[in-house]
Design a protein around this motif. Structure first.
Motif, PDB file in Angstrom:
ATOM      1  N   LYS A  56     -77.875  25.038  52.704  1.00  0.00           N
ATOM      2  CA  LYS A  56     -76.580  24.720  53.299  1.00  0.00           C
ATOM      3  C   LYS A  56     -76.580  23.293  53.830  1.00  0.00           C
ATOM      4  CE  LYS A  56     -73.169  26.338  56.648  1.00  0.00           C
ATOM      5  NZ  LYS A  56     -72.849  27.329  57.705  1.00  0.00           N
ATOM      6  N   GLY A 107     -64.635  20.652  54.149  1.00  0.00           N
ATOM      7  CA  GLY A 107     -65.683  20.660  53.148  1.00  0.00           C
ATOM      8  C   GLY A 107     -65.446  19.519  52.178  1.00  0.00           C
ATOM      9  N   SER A 108     -65.508  19.806  50.873  1.00  0.00           N
ATOM     10  CA  SER A 108     -65.233  18.791  49.856  1.00  0.00           C
ATOM     11  C   SER A 108     -63.773  18.799  49.427  1.00  0.00           C
ATOM     12  CB  SER A 108     -66.123  19.021  48.626  1.00  0.00           C
ATOM     13  OG  SER A 108     -67.487  18.839  48.951  1.00  0.00           O
ATOM     14  N   GLU A 165     -64.115  28.660  49.701  1.00  0.00           N
ATOM     15  CA  GLU A 165     -64.644  28.044  48.484  1.00  0.00           C
ATOM     16  C   GLU A 165     -64.577  28.982  47.272  1.00  0.00           C
ATOM     17  OE1 GLU A 165     -65.642  24.913  46.555  1.00  0.00           O
ATOM     18  OE2 GLU A 165     -66.110  24.670  48.675  1.00  0.00           O
ATOM     19  N   SER A 384     -69.638  20.077  50.039  1.00  0.00           N
ATOM     20  CA  SER A 384     -69.993  21.463  49.790  1.00  0.00           C
ATOM     21  C   SER A 384     -70.412  21.608  48.339  1.00  0.00           C
ATOM     22  CB  SER A 384     -68.820  22.396  50.093  1.00  0.00           C
ATOM     23  OG  SER A 384     -67.673  22.010  49.372  1.00  0.00           O
ATOM     24  N   THR A 386     -70.625  23.132  44.709  1.00  0.00           N
ATOM     25  CA  THR A 386     -69.801  23.886  43.775  1.00  0.00           C
ATOM     26  C   THR A 386     -70.534  23.940  42.433  1.00  0.00           C
ATOM     27  OG1 THR A 386     -68.628  21.891  43.060  1.00  0.00           O
ATOM     28  CG2 THR A 386     -67.651  23.158  44.870  1.00  0.00           C
TER      29      THR A 386
END
Length: 388
Positions: A56, A107-108, A165, A384, A386
């Motif tokens: 994380k 996050g992103s 997400e 984050s 993906t």
């Protein structure tokens, strides 16, 4: 004894043929930046990355957007505090990235506003896009037909959002002219108004709760997890009772300090803080007053092992793994300067240390391939992972 080339570490092919379980262990130990680098080594490493559960990420990065007046820029620059001397350039994000404005991050994911004032959510790395209900549908109902679209855009205040997400469930909240508060969730075709609050000063959205403070110093907490927002707390926030040692000292402070802004901040433990931002004329530097929600105690003088990300309205634990300095406030401030015949704004990032009461420049965001970054063209975000 001859060494089998397939298992020879010096052979380029051997790296692509490492066992999947070994590659998974490698990927799960990597930082965000190294994870992204490693998955591009070859097709087998990319495949292994998609099946790995990465560590994380706790390190916030900065994203620097290109100049709105430069049509040639379609990429952003990324700054990783772990690598202070490096800037990363994103892939081509399309010409609209320079024309649109990022108004919040999670996050992103970026909450963007386009030139015609529609807002949408997009992922910085996967380029996924989620369109939101048209904002222009509100102009007629609230009699906000302005001739200037730029003026209309200024009426989208204190935007906050959250997104899952995996499921892509989301909540977007913002204030219209600081008066009305609207929100939209996944599946909504219109913007929904929260009827019990108005006159927004600042908002924070965290863990399905909306923390709201208005200009009349009325503080509310709403639970947004259900079908409709539900008020769970309300109180009046007192003003200036946290600093009144004497009238002489108070008057001196008012003359030498310029009040600029009030922000809500929610700590790691869920404590709500009121943060006042001040400009010190004599030193030409920034300072802060941090008080608890009720402001019935003297102002807070330490954040302990936490760092405050003022622009995001949260605190994070500061440790060796995320690069943040404990007991500090990270914040941005816009600065005006004249370059040649043109006026320019730049957005600089600073650290305010509670212990030393000193403010230091963290990172300046005034150039992008030789161009000037305009006002509010840089943001903190938490990258984050993906698997796109």
């Amino acid at each position: 004894m001859e060494i089998d080339e397939k298992h020879n570490p010096s052979s380029p092919n051997s790296w692509s043929e490492l066992p999947l379980d070994l590659l998974s262990l490698v990927f799960e130990s990597l930082s965000f930046a190294n994870f992204q680098r490693a998955k591009t080594v070859c097709s087998s490493w990319y495949s292994a990355s998609r099946q790995s559960v990465p560590k994380k990420n706790q390190i916030h990065w900065q994203i620097l957007f290109p100049d709105q007046d430069n049509d040639n820029n379609s990429s952003c620059m990324l700054f990783n505090p772990e690598e202070k001397d490096k800037l990363y350039k994103t892939q081509d994000l399309g010409v609209e990235i320079a024309k649109n404005v990022c108004i919040a991050t999670y996050g992103s994911w970026l909450l963007m506003k386009d030139p015609v004032l529609n807002i949408y959510i997009t992922n910085l790395f996967t380029h996924e896009r989620i369109n939101l209900p048209p904002v222009e549908l509100l102009w007629k109902d609230y009699e906000l037909r302005f001739s200037s679209e730029e003026y209309r855009g200024m009426n989208i205040r204190s935007p906050r959002f959250w997104i899952d997400e995996k499921t892509k469930d989301y909540v977007v909240v913002w204030a219209l002219r600081n008066r009305w508060i609207f929100y939209s969730k996944k599946g909504d075709n219109l913007w929904n108004k929260i009827p019990e609050i108005s006159d927004c000063l600042d908002m924070v959205y965290k863990d399905h709760k909306l923390y709201f403070l208005n200009h009349g110093w009325l503080f509310n907490i709403f639970d947004i997890s259900g079908e409709t927002p539900r008020k769970t707390f309300q109180c009046v926030v007192m003003v200036e009772t946290g600093f009144q040692p004497s009238m002489d000292t108070y008057e001196h402070r008012c003359k030498s300090w310029i009040f600029t802004d009030t922000k809500l901040v929610v700590t790691v433990a869920g404590q709500v803080l009121k943060v006042e931002k001040w400009w010190i004329r004599k030193n030409k530097s920034w300072s802060f007053r941090v008080l608890n929600r009720e402001c019935r105690r003297p102002e807070i003088e330490s954040l302990g092992d936490e760092s405050m990300l003022l622009d995001q309205g949260i605190t994070v634990l500061a440790n060796d793994t995320n690069g943040f300095i404990r007991n500090s406030i990270y914040f941005s401030a816009s600065n005006y300067e004249k370059r040649g015949t043109k006026d320019h704004y730049k957005n600089d990032f600073y650290i305010f240390n509670f212990k030393t009461q000193k403010t230091e420049l963290l990172h300046t965001c005034d150039t992008f391939d030789g161009s000037i970054l305009q006002f509010a063209r840089a943001r903190w975000f938490l990258p984050s992972f993906t698997h796109a």
